[in-house]
Motif scaffolding. Sequence first.
Motif, PDB file in Angstrom:
ATOM      1  N   LEU A   1      -2.432  -6.971  24.022  1.00 52.20           N
ATOM      2  CA  LEU A   1      -2.282  -6.588  22.615  1.00 52.20           C
ATOM      3  C   LEU A   1      -3.207  -7.450  21.762  1.00 52.20           C
ATOM      4  O   LEU A   1      -3.066  -8.669  21.714  1.00 52.20           O
ATOM      5  CB  LEU A   1      -0.831  -6.770  22.168  1.00 52.20           C
ATOM      6  CG  LEU A   1      -0.490  -6.272  20.759  1.00 52.20           C
ATOM      7  CD1 LEU A   1      -0.692  -4.756  20.656  1.00 52.20           C
ATOM      8  CD2 LEU A   1       0.954  -6.633  20.399  1.00 52.20           C
TER       9      LEU A   1
ATOM     10  N   LEU B   1       6.237 -10.047  23.092  1.00 52.15           N
ATOM     11  CA  LEU B   1       4.832  -9.661  23.217  1.00 52.15           C
ATOM     12  C   LEU B   1       3.893 -10.848  23.414  1.00 52.15           C
ATOM     13  O   LEU B   1       2.676 -10.653  23.523  1.00 52.15           O
ATOM     14  CB  LEU B   1       4.404  -8.861  21.988  1.00 52.15           C
ATOM     15  CG  LEU B   1       5.019  -7.462  21.875  1.00 52.15           C
ATOM     16  CD1 LEU B   1       4.730  -6.856  20.508  1.00 52.15           C
ATOM     17  CD2 LEU B   1       4.491  -6.547  22.978  1.00 52.15           C
TER      18      LEU B   1
ATOM     19  N   VAL C   1       9.281  -2.992  24.830  1.00 59.83           N
ATOM     20  CA  VAL C   1       7.841  -3.278  24.812  1.00 59.83           C
ATOM     21  C   VAL C   1       7.333  -3.779  26.162  1.00 59.83           C
ATOM     22  O   VAL C   1       6.202  -4.259  26.264  1.00 59.83           O
ATOM     23  CB  VAL C   1       7.490  -4.295  23.701  1.00 59.83           C
ATOM     24  CG1 VAL C   1       7.884  -3.749  22.338  1.00 59.83           C
ATOM     25  CG2 VAL C   1       8.149  -5.651  23.952  1.00 59.83           C
TER      26      VAL C   1
ATOM     27  N   LEU D   1      -0.918  -7.693  16.329  1.00 60.10           N
ATOM     28  CA  LEU D   1       0.467  -7.331  16.009  1.00 60.10           C
ATOM     29  C   LEU D   1       0.671  -7.542  14.518  1.00 60.10           C
ATOM     30  O   LEU D   1       0.515  -8.657  14.019  1.00 60.10           O
ATOM     31  CB  LEU D   1       1.444  -8.201  16.803  1.00 60.10           C
ATOM     32  CG  LEU D   1       2.932  -8.085  16.448  1.00 60.10           C
ATOM     33  CD1 LEU D   1       3.443  -6.669  16.656  1.00 60.10           C
ATOM     34  CD2 LEU D   1       3.753  -9.091  17.259  1.00 60.10           C
TER      35      LEU D   1
END
Length: 220
Positions: free
Chosen positions: A65, A106, A59, A68
């Motif tokens: 982002l 992330l 990733v 999620l």
Amino acid sequence: MITGASRGLGAAVAAALAPTHTLVLAGRPSSRLDAVAERHGASTLTVDLADADAIPAAVESVDELDVLVHNAGVAFPARVAESTVEEWRTTMEVNVIGAVALTLALLPALRAVGGHVVFVNSGSGINASPGLASYSGSKFALRSFADSLRNDEPALRVTSVHPGRIATEMQEGLVAYEGGTYDPSRFLSPETVARVIADAVHSPPDGHIHEVIVRPRGHS
């Protein structure tokens, strides 16, 4: 990003979020995952939640982002005395360690935009379910991780969704283990739970939905 989107609830979540989000479907490569991606104009990302060490590299290209959704998971129907250490290990590796590893990898991308992490938990993460020893244990642990993430990352929104039993292939296996006859009308539809998840994602930015519990109508 949605994990476990090749079928069942994950595919329904993809359909619910596709009109408003650019989707990345993370998981092991498969024709089913490719089909869901093609249907919604989504991209796919090879991520194996059972291989936590490989997740950061998988990733590393993601720098922002918004959402999620942790949906992927495994379940081995078994009461405590019937369960095996290997089943516990696999369940924890996928349902907990994999989710932790993906979230940690992330975090910079989520922090960059004040993102939202949604954990698809279970009623088994609130009250342990008979015949689902290792699964229940993993869902209690996942709920604790979500609570810790919410406490430690105040710039993020973190939501745990605890559905009752959903009409999926996993449910068919559980009903077979219980010796019953599978009747999907007794359970929540994947589309209903996906709508609940989408509603949490679409909630106004000044609100923070910590936990959602949804059960089939007529069930406590």
